[in-house]
Design a protein around this motif. Structure first.
Motif, PDB file in Angstrom:
ATOM      1  N   PHE A   1       0.865  -1.185   0.000  1.00 25.61           N
ATOM      2  CA  PHE A   1       0.000   0.000   0.000  1.00 25.61           C
ATOM      3  C   PHE A   1       0.892   1.223   0.000  1.00 25.61           C
ATOM      4  CE2 PHE A   1       1.053  -1.099   4.269  1.00 25.61           C
ATOM      5  CZ  PHE A   1       1.461   0.110   4.807  1.00 25.61           C
ATOM      6  N   GLN A   2       0.313   2.352  -0.368  1.00 29.62           N
ATOM      7  CA  GLN A   2       1.005   3.630  -0.153  1.00 29.62           C
ATOM      8  C   GLN A   2       0.163   4.486   0.794  1.00 29.62           C
ATOM      9  OE1 GLN A   2       2.458   5.305  -3.900  1.00 29.62           O
ATOM     10  NE2 GLN A   2       3.424   3.371  -4.413  1.00 29.62           N
ATOM     11  N   CYS A   3      -1.028   4.946   0.326  1.00 28.01           N
ATOM     12  CA  CYS A   3      -1.835   5.802   1.214  1.00 28.01           C
ATOM     13  C   CYS A   3      -2.639   4.997   2.208  1.00 28.01           C
ATOM     14  CB  CYS A   3      -2.742   6.723   0.399  1.00 28.01           C
ATOM     15  SG  CYS A   3      -4.266   5.962  -0.209  1.00 28.01           S
ATOM     16  N   GLY A   4      -2.948   3.752   1.881  1.00 27.32           N
ATOM     17  CA  GLY A   4      -3.636   2.880   2.827  1.00 27.32           C
ATOM     18  C   GLY A   4      -5.147   2.938   2.781  1.00 27.32           C
ATOM     19  N   TYR A   5      -5.702   3.714   1.854  1.00 27.00           N
ATOM     20  CA  TYR A   5      -7.163   3.864   1.866  1.00 27.00           C
ATOM     21  C   TYR A   5      -7.865   2.670   1.229  1.00 27.00           C
ATOM     22  CZ  TYR A   5     -11.601   6.327   2.062  1.00 27.00           C
ATOM     23  OH  TYR A   5     -12.893   6.698   2.358  1.00 27.00           O
TER      24      TYR A   5
ATOM     25  N   CYS B   1      -2.541   4.423  -6.029  1.00 23.07           N
ATOM     26  CA  CYS B   1      -1.161   4.765  -5.645  1.00 23.07           C
ATOM     27  C   CYS B   1      -0.108   3.781  -6.137  1.00 23.07           C
ATOM     28  CB  CYS B   1      -1.023   4.820  -4.125  1.00 23.07           C
ATOM     29  SG  CYS B   1      -1.968   6.074  -3.292  1.00 23.07           S
TER      30      CYS B   1
ATOM     31  N   PHE C   1      -8.856   8.376   8.924  1.00 15.84           N
ATOM     32  CA  PHE C   1      -9.113   9.271   7.792  1.00 15.84           C
ATOM     33  C   PHE C   1     -10.211  10.269   8.196  1.00 15.84           C
ATOM     34  CE2 PHE C   1      -7.267   5.413   6.136  1.00 15.84           C
ATOM     35  CZ  PHE C   1      -6.344   5.872   5.200  1.00 15.84           C
TER      36      PHE C   1
ATOM     37  N   GLY D   1       0.623   9.296   0.972  1.00 21.62           N
ATOM     38  CA  GLY D   1       0.825   7.985   0.392  1.00 21.62           C
ATOM     39  C   GLY D   1       2.267   7.740  -0.031  1.00 21.62           C
TER      40      GLY D   1
END
Lengths: 175, 675
Positions: A100-104, A139, B14, B440
């Motif tokens: 992952f990068q942003c994790g969303y 991402c 978030f 990110g």
């Protein structure tokens, strides 16, 4: 609006609530149960950030009504870890391989991967890419996600009895 | 718990995860017309209640044009479908959305214009305006080509793309009677603070911005938007926390998309392939209001248009034109991909015209010495890099194949302005804040590396924090491939300062002294130059008889200077590759002749899934920068290089001239564009 009673087992715990029949499962999990690990990305069943496991199947909870999920068993990302501080192999692989990068999108991506590895053995890279094609990541470009899933597959193979354990996790009451 | 573990267990935080007592939810009534007069509004909060306009801050912010600033809520006119006209609110999101129906608005629809070239001669879209052209500048100087020179010309289009982070925009605002606190996903808490302060005329110190985990941004989340101001206004008026979360459909109509640029280029060269001059005309689709990047983009693009080449004469016109669409904003690359697409596609044209190898034409024109391009920007000596790229990417093995494309480009990093960092040693641990906020890119990894090197502290004891204007005095933002360079350098200097503090007060530096004490170091690393680095891509792709493109290989050779984190750098590349393929083949925001958006879901918008993309690969060229971090940026490289190389691969595979992104299968099936 007339409210409806629902009873849904979420991560092993029975959750009962009176809700508007129009309430989406994703909102039930996030706002009624308070589990915010299920994310909403697109509202249209395209991105898969809201993926949860419903009676053993990966579904997108932003387009399932909570009343449709009445009397079902739901597994969310919060229920996947094995007890305190013990990551599930899929979660661990996503950490190890930077999946992952942003994790969303990660919660949904992990649950789809979990569903895949629980139901299919020895999946190839091409099959992994096809299986996660309903989960969008903006991402990573997917390379590190695919590597994570391959790694998770190896880890679960080594564990051997993983599949049985997973069966149990959806019904065990968590305290 | 480490950030990674939080994110894989659903414990990330978030913006939409915030649930405060008494919180109210906001929803917007948006214009169904691209251009209309508002005759009457009944119900909801309107411009009568909030007579403010959106401030312009962040990447590519506007400098003037107050009269064209985006009103927070539409006043008398609407300029695009999706523009916020009124706001409604309630205790829960479902009820807030129901209340949209309680607002009645009467419109007098007017003829809209959505094509920027058509808009140049279209009636001004607002009364009192003389023309829809809001920027019209020339760069370089005019020149007369010599008779012996050949002249080739073409026109290219990079259509608009939605930024589409998987987490949409969102905001939670609360007011305690003296201070406005705003929680949100962002690339820059300090830009956003300035934005609230300017738009709402509040002193800076009465606004606090707290960054939440930020689910991707790609340029979107560095600027201000009308919805944020309504949320803050309402929080201050009602004395209750207010939440607004964007729906994907709102994102596609009413956030700020990137690209949307047309470039016409004419090259003058001799028969050996040496370029003597370039003339160009750049037209940016600004959208209906200023405040995005539409004023900045044309000049930024024009000044880069020598590419990595030595071109002695150049003259480029750069315009930005109003259209009845949402304002343009920065999207990963933000002008860089467009500029390089225009010049690089012409290199391929020149090669075809002279029946030369496209890379040989590039080698012939690459700069052998650093020089200042007549268009304005510095061009580094690019030939030695290109020679190594040819070797490292094994180009000669591919040359002449009917499915290969090559790109060579210069990435201008947004290093000017510098960046800040703060290191706080407390309770045996280090906390670190950066002025630009990660969304990110995993800045935490390079920060830990740099601090370990400078201070000898174990990485487990370093905690990289999210942005918070109460915790770090000032900052710029995370965009423009700048963070490893300027934020990394600020970290290095802040670490050295903390070392000096210890040496002054406690003698010789040791890790124990650092961890046993309480130390605080803030550094705003000032940097005024725009740095640059070089990159090359090689792409192979096949096109089947139905016009479907299969991208096979995506190879990169980029100058990253010192590579702070190879795994994450490869990850940045892989993500950018997919966005580059997306732009080339699938992604766009299209509109009908009345300015109605035709794209309503994230998949329609073309965001790619895993089954449609190849694995990418990258090789690093390591020519270290002079900055303290010694790094160079990578974030935007693949979105620059991939569309060029992939367009070329498709061009040679089909024999069709590629002039526009995305390239549709319909076009690939046509024969009208045959060579």
């Amino acid at each position: 609006m007339e409210k409806k009673q629902v009873s849904i087992i979420v991560n092993g715990e029975r959750k009962e609530a009176e809700i508007e029949p129009r309430m989406l499962l994703a909102h039930f999990l996030r706002e009624v149960v308070g589990l915010t690990g299920t994310h909403i990305g697109c509202d249209t069943t395209n991105c898969g950030a809201c993926t949860v496991i419903l009676n053993g199947r990966a579904v997108k909870s932003c387009t399932v009504l909570a009343v449709q999920a009445n009397n079902t068993k739901i597994l969310t990302i919060e229920g996947l870890s094995r007890g305190q501080n013990k990551l599930h192999p899929v979660q661990k692989a996503f950490v190890d391989k930077q999946g992952f990068q942003c994790g969303y999108c990660t919660s949904g991506m992990i649950l789809t991967s979990y569903w895949l590895l629980k139901n299919r053995k020895n999946v190839s890279e091409e099959e992994i890419r096809a299986a996660i094609s309903g989960n969008l990541c903006r991402c990573t470009g997917y390379d590190s996600i695919v590597e994570s899933i391959k790694e998770a597959q190896e880890m679960m193979k080594e564990e051997g009895d993983a599949l049985e354990h997973e069966q149990e996790i959806t019904v065990r009451s968590k305290r | 718990m480490e950030l990674s573990e939080k994110l894989v267990t659903g414990k990330g935080r978030f913006t939409d995860d915030i649930n405060l007592p008494g919180m109210i939810h906001l929803a917007f009534v948006r214009s169904p017309y691209a251009r209309a007069k508002i005759l009457k509004i009944s119900g909801g909060l309107t411009s009568e209640d909030i007579a403010l306009s959106v401030s312009s801050v962040g990447e590519g912010a506007s400098e003037g044009f107050e009269n064209l600033a985006h009103p927070v809520l539409a006043h008398k006119f609407v300029g695009y479908v999706g523009q916020p006209v009124a706001a409604v609110f309630s205790e829960n999101q479902y009820e807030a959305e129901d209340m949209i129906d309680s607002v009645d608005i009467e419109y007098d629809p007017l003829k809209a214009v959505s094509d920027p070239e058509e808009s140049i001669n279209f009636e001004p879209i607002y009364p009192g305006l003389k023309s829809n052209t809001i920027v019209d500048k020339w760069y370089g100087s005019d020149f007369n080509p010599e008779r012996s020179q050949i002249e080739i010309e073409d026109r290219f289009v990079n259509n608009r793309i939605a930024t589409n982070p998987i987490e949409p925009r969102g905001v939670v605002a609360a007011y305690d009677g003296s201070k406005l606190t705003v929680w949100m996903g962002t690339q820059s808490v300090h830009s956003i603070r300035r934005g609230f302060s300017e738009a709402m005329k509040l002193p800076l110190e009465s606004v606090r911005i707290v960054q939440m985990d930020t689910g991707g941004a790609f340029g979107l989340k560095g600027g201000m938007f009308p919805e944020y101001i309504v949320a803050a206004h309402l929080a201050m008026k009602e004395k209750r926390p207010v939440k607004w979360i964007e729906t994907r459909r709102e994102h596609l109509m009413a956030s700020r998309p990137g690209r949307g640029v047309i470039g016409k280029v004419r090259l003058f060269a001799d028969r050996n392939g040496k370029i003597h001059g370039l003339k160009g005309d750049v037209i940016v689709d600004n959208g209906a209001f200023t405040g995005g990047s539409g004023e900045f983009s044309p000049g930024f693009i024009a000044q880069q248009m020598a590419g990595p080449y030595k071109i002695d004469n150049a003259y480029v016109r750069a315009r930005s034109v109003l259209t009845n669409k949402a304002p343009q904003g920065p999207y990963r690359g933000a002008g860089r991909p467009e500029a390089m697409y225009f010049v690089e596609r012409m290199m391929d044209r020149l090669a075809d015209e002279l029946k030369m190898d496209p890379v040989d034409v590039r080698l012939l024109n690459a700069a052998t010495e650093p020089y200042k391009s007549p268009l304005g920007y510095h061009v580094e000596a690019s030939k030695p890099f290109l020679e190594s790229a040819v070797k490292e990417l094994n180009y000669r093995k591919y040359a002449g194949r009917e499915n290969v494309g090559f790109s060579f480009f210069i990435l201008y990093h947004a290093t000017s302005g510098g960046e800040s960092a703060r290191i706080l040693a407390e309770d045996g641990k280090l906390k670190v804040w950066l002025g630009g906020n990660a969304h990110g890119q995993r800045h935490d990894i390079f920060v830990k590396t740099l601090i370990r090197e400078e201070l000898g502290v174990d990485e487990d004891l370093i905690d990289v924090q999210k942005g918070d204007t109460d915790q770090i005095e000032d900052g710029v933002g995370a965009w423009g491939s700048r963070s490893a360079m300027v934020a990394g350098s600020a970290v290095v200097i802040a670490a050295r300062k903390i070392k000096e503090q210890i040496q002054k007060k406690a003698g010789k530096y040791s890790v124990d002294k650092l961890l046993e004490g309480s130390w605080d170091s803030y550094e705003f690393y000032r940097y005024d130059r725009m740095e640059s680095s070089l990159g090359a891509n090689l792409v192979t792709a096949d096109v089947d008889h139905l016009g479907r493109v299969k991208v096979k290989e995506c190879l990169a050779y980029y100058d990253l200077g010192r590579v702070l984190d190879p795994v994450n750098a490869a990850g940045q590349n892989a993500g950018g590759v997919v966005q580059g393929i997306g732009q080339t083949l699938y992604e766009s925001l299209t509109f009908d002749e009345d300015g109605q958006p035709m794209i309503t879901s994230i998949s329609d918008a073309g965001v790619l899934s895993a089954d449609l993309v190849p694995k990418s690969s990258i090789k690093f060229h390591k020519s270290e920068s002079d900055l303290p971090s010694r790094a160079k940026g990578i974030g935007e490289s693949p979105t620059i290089g991939i569309p060029i190389a992939l367009s070329r691969a498709i061009e040679v595979a089909t024999g069709l001239k590629i002039r526009e992104t995305p390239i549709s299968p319909e076009y690939l099936l046509s024969s009208s564009g045959k060579k």
